[in-house]
Design a protein around this motif. Structure first.
Motif, PDB file in Angstrom:
ATOM      1  N   ASN A 179       0.897  -1.263  -0.008  1.00 60.06           N
ATOM      2  CA  ASN A 179      -0.131   0.128   0.093  1.00 60.06           C
ATOM      3  C   ASN A 179       0.998   1.241  -0.002  1.00 60.06           C
ATOM      4  O   ASN A 179       0.594   2.155  -0.761  1.00 60.06           O
ATOM      5  CB  ASN A 179      -0.888   0.254   1.229  1.00 60.06           C
ATOM      6  CG  ASN A 179      -1.690   1.262   1.276  1.00 60.06           C
ATOM      7  OD1 ASN A 179      -2.195   1.757   0.575  1.00 60.06           O
ATOM      8  ND2 ASN A 179      -1.861   1.923   2.376  1.00 60.06           N
TER       9      ASN A 179
ATOM     10  N   ARG B 105      -6.828  11.324  -7.749  1.00 56.48           N
ATOM     11  CA  ARG B 105      -7.159  10.341  -7.331  1.00 56.48           C
ATOM     12  C   ARG B 105      -6.635  10.027  -5.866  1.00 56.48           C
ATOM     13  O   ARG B 105      -7.247   9.326  -5.159  1.00 56.48           O
ATOM     14  CB  ARG B 105      -6.256   9.027  -8.278  1.00 56.48           C
ATOM     15  CG  ARG B 105      -7.077   8.984  -9.586  1.00 56.48           C
ATOM     16  CD  ARG B 105      -6.388   7.664  -9.951  1.00 56.48           C
ATOM     17  NE  ARG B 105      -7.185   6.941 -11.253  1.00 56.48           N
ATOM     18  CZ  ARG B 105      -6.893   7.556 -12.688  1.00 56.48           C
ATOM     19  NH1 ARG B 105      -5.728   8.307 -12.723  1.00 56.48           N
ATOM     20  NH2 ARG B 105      -7.363   7.164 -13.509  1.00 56.48           N
TER      21      ARG B 105
ATOM     22  N   SER C 263     -11.029   5.624   1.646  1.00 59.07           N
ATOM     23  CA  SER C 263     -10.380   4.754   2.314  1.00 59.07           C
ATOM     24  C   SER C 263     -10.689   5.219   4.024  1.00 59.07           C
ATOM     25  O   SER C 263     -10.753   4.250   5.004  1.00 59.07           O
ATOM     26  CB  SER C 263      -8.963   4.410   2.311  1.00 59.07           C
ATOM     27  OG  SER C 263      -8.190   5.814   2.539  1.00 59.07           O
TER      28      SER C 263
ATOM     29  N   ALA D 257      -6.989  -2.092  -0.634  1.00 60.04           N
ATOM     30  CA  ALA D 257      -8.243  -2.644  -1.486  1.00 60.04           C
ATOM     31  C   ALA D 257      -8.619  -1.363  -2.527  1.00 60.04           C
ATOM     32  O   ALA D 257      -8.983  -1.320  -3.479  1.00 60.04           O
ATOM     33  CB  ALA D 257      -9.297  -2.982  -0.535  1.00 60.04           C
ATOM     34  N   VAL D 258      -8.756  -0.033  -1.727  1.00 57.04           N
ATOM     35  CA  VAL D 258      -9.251   1.150  -2.391  1.00 57.04           C
ATOM     36  C   VAL D 258      -8.317   1.682  -3.194  1.00 57.04           C
ATOM     37  O   VAL D 258      -8.783   2.142  -4.360  1.00 57.04           O
ATOM     38  CB  VAL D 258      -9.624   2.176  -1.184  1.00 57.04           C
ATOM     39  CG1 VAL D 258      -9.976   3.539  -1.857  1.00 57.04           C
ATOM     40  CG2 VAL D 258     -10.609   1.689  -0.262  1.00 57.04           C
TER      41      VAL D 258
ATOM     42  N   VAL E 263      -6.073  -0.186  -5.029  1.00 57.75           N
ATOM     43  CA  VAL E 263      -6.187  -0.895  -6.286  1.00 57.75           C
ATOM     44  C   VAL E 263      -7.466  -0.772  -6.954  1.00 57.75           C
ATOM     45  O   VAL E 263      -7.310  -0.787  -8.259  1.00 57.75           O
ATOM     46  CB  VAL E 263      -6.125  -2.392  -5.733  1.00 57.75           C
ATOM     47  CG1 VAL E 263      -6.358  -3.491  -6.818  1.00 57.75           C
ATOM     48  CG2 VAL E 263      -4.742  -2.880  -5.204  1.00 57.75           C
ATOM     49  N   ALA E 264      -8.429  -0.316  -6.063  1.00 61.46           N
ATOM     50  CA  ALA E 264      -9.705  -0.256  -7.064  1.00 61.46           C
ATOM     51  C   ALA E 264      -9.849   1.144  -7.840  1.00 61.46           C
ATOM     52  O   ALA E 264     -10.126   1.100  -8.813  1.00 61.46           O
ATOM     53  CB  ALA E 264     -10.988  -0.118  -6.093  1.00 61.46           C
ATOM     54  N   VAL E 265      -9.116   1.958  -7.127  1.00 61.28           N
ATOM     55  CA  VAL E 265      -9.163   3.365  -7.988  1.00 61.28           C
ATOM     56  C   VAL E 265      -8.042   3.677  -8.649  1.00 61.28           C
ATOM     57  O   VAL E 265      -8.182   4.106  -9.813  1.00 61.28           O
ATOM     58  CB  VAL E 265      -9.196   4.483  -6.948  1.00 61.28           C
ATOM     59  CG1 VAL E 265      -8.901   5.814  -7.308  1.00 61.28           C
ATOM     60  CG2 VAL E 265     -10.462   4.455  -5.631  1.00 61.28           C
TER      61      VAL E 265
ATOM     62  N   GLY F 155      -5.665   1.005  -9.694  1.00 60.36           N
ATOM     63  CA  GLY F 155      -5.240  -0.080 -10.242  1.00 60.36           C
ATOM     64  C   GLY F 155      -4.939  -0.177 -11.767  1.00 60.36           C
ATOM     65  O   GLY F 155      -3.724  -0.583 -12.401  1.00 60.36           O
ATOM     66  N   LYS F 156      -5.680   0.305 -12.593  1.00 60.17           N
ATOM     67  CA  LYS F 156      -5.441   0.474 -14.195  1.00 60.17           C
ATOM     68  C   LYS F 156      -4.309   1.423 -14.759  1.00 60.17           C
ATOM     69  O   LYS F 156      -3.393   1.028 -15.354  1.00 60.17           O
ATOM     70  CB  LYS F 156      -6.800   0.713 -14.782  1.00 60.17           C
ATOM     71  CG  LYS F 156      -7.746  -0.279 -14.786  1.00 60.17           C
ATOM     72  CD  LYS F 156      -9.176   0.297 -15.517  1.00 60.17           C
ATOM     73  CE  LYS F 156     -10.182  -1.013 -15.579  1.00 60.17           C
ATOM     74  NZ  LYS F 156     -11.352  -0.354 -16.346  1.00 60.17           N
TER      75      LYS F 156
END
Length: 428
Positions: free
Chosen positions: A141, A156, A164, A197-198, A200-202, A204-205
């Motif tokens: 993280n 972002r 988070s 987790a947040v 990666v979701a926001v 990640g791409k």
């Protein structure tokens, strides 16, 4: 929402204004959470929560071997150079592996010692074993956060921070409902997993643009460069957290645990409004200073930052001071011992903000020696002055030490940077 022209034309104000929205929401939520905790677990519980937060801060450094600021600096420099980024992240991956393994091993097998040392009880052994499992998540993280900061993706960054924080505070409420103080501490311990987790979701791409997992290899090309940041992180994050742990224990022993809770509460307030500046440091100041190479450019940039954020920050602090009694009555009922702490904490934080802007030059230019000297002096001053002043002024002595420390620190940092540019001018 379209920003006013004077804001959209100033990147510092753009980041600050976006941060302000996030932090305003965060302050409201934090105020509710602090009230909830103050009225349910009391000052002693707040002190214990402060202990576990300091442990987590230490783990953000040890889990990555202190590479965060290095990631920010080199991603900012090489964000369009994929081969160089691959070398960087190959080394960072090894650092995370080593740092996480050592941290997890120490936590797992030293759980009984840490529980007794920090809480004077064996009731929290399981927390340290839980943290041992969570350590790798903290490391990953932290590094991804470094990439977000390095490319100055402040939109972002704000989204990640807000989502988070809301999820982590929701976990605290659930933990408090089901298991009182122990549930709160578990929720705080798992917060890094929620944040990862947040992230990666926001992000990640976008992360795949900068981090090609297939190109990673077992090499240490950036070992020496990152070790410099490891040393700096160890001093600024690990040692600071250790000293805060020690001071909280000192207050408990010299006065009582409730006074330790009052000091912890004022540091919570401080950390909440200092978040306002921390995003600016990682998203703008560090990457910007890394790209500046002349004295005049540096002076102009520092002046630009000061004239933009210091008035805003100063007015905010004056407001906090004026409504301090309302803050205590609403958020920390029965924490009346906090009132004398506000003045010195706020004054110290204002000086601290000005000093931190300057000291980011040490990180931007990998000025390891200057950074280490100033940080060691700063931490030593805080530690020694706290020990001395508590004898004369009680808990208020700790925040007086905080203020004196940063006045001296500011002077030393300014002198060090002047010496750096004088030396650079002679070499040209």
């Amino acid at each position: 929402v379209k920003l006013p022209k004077f804001i959209s034309n100033n990147i510092v104000l753009k980041i600050t204004s976006l941060n302000a929205v996030v932090i305003t929401i965060r302050l409201v939520i934090s105020g509710f959470i602090q009230w909830l905790l103050a009225t349910t677990v009391g000052a002693a519980g707040i002190a214990n929560i402060g202990q576990i937060r300091n442990v987590l801060q230490m783990l953000t450094s040890t889990s990555t071997l202190g590479t965060f600021n290095g990631v920010v600096k080199y991603v900012a420099e090489f964000k369009k150079d994929q081969p160089e980024l691959s070398k960087l992240f190959s080394t960072v991956t090894i650092f995370i592996g080593i740092g996480s393994f050592i941290s997890a091993t120490v936590l797992f097998f030293g759980a009984s010692f840490f529980s007794d040392y920090l809480f004077s009880s064996q009731d929290y052994v399981y927390i340290f074993r839980l943290l041992a499992v969570i350590v790798p998540f903290i490391g990953v993280n932290r590094v991804i956060g470094g990439v977000v900061s390095g490319i100055s993706d402040y939109k972002r960054y704000a989204k990640i921070e807000l989502i988070s924080y809301i999820l982590a505070t929701s976990a605290i409420v659930i933990g408090l409902y089901y298991s009182d103080l122990k549930g709160v501490i578990i929720a705080i311990a798992i917060a890094p997993v929620i944040q990862l987790a947040v992230v990666v979701a926001v992000f990640g791409k976008t992360l795949k643009t900068y981090l090609n997992f297939k190109s990673l290899s077992l090499n240490l090309n950036y070992k020496n460069k990152l070790l410099a940041f490891a040393l700096m992180s160890f001093i600024s994050t690990f040692l600071l957290s250790f000293i805060e742990l020690d001071i909280r224990t000192l207050i408990s022993e010299e006065i009582n645990i409730n006074e330790a809770g009052y000091w912890t509460a004022i540091t919570f307030i401080s950390k909440n409004y200092m978040v306002f500046a921390s995003g600016l440091f990682t998203l703008y100041v560090l990457p910007k200073f890394a790209s500046i190479h002349s004295r005049n450019e540096f002076k102009n940039e520092v002046f630009n930052i000061y004239k933009t954020i210091l008035p805003i920050f100063g007015l905010g602090m004056v407001l906090v001071y004026l409504i301090r009694n309302y803050i205590i009555q609403i958020i920390y009922p029965e924490f009346t011992g906090m009132e004398p702490l506000f003045k010195w904490q706020l004054l110290g934080d204002f000086i601290r903000l000005g000093a931190l802007v300057l000291s980011h030059q040490f990180l931007a230019k990998s000025m390891v020696k200057s950074f280490v000297i100033t940080e060691v002096i700063s931490l030593a001053l805080f530690f020694i002055l706290s020990k001395v002043f508590i004898q004369y002024y009680g808990t208020e002595g700790i925040v007086i030490a905080h203020f004196v420390r940063y006045v001296i620190y500011f002077i030393i940092v300014a002198f060090m940077i002047k010496v750096y540019y004088n030396k650079s001018a002679k070499e040209q």
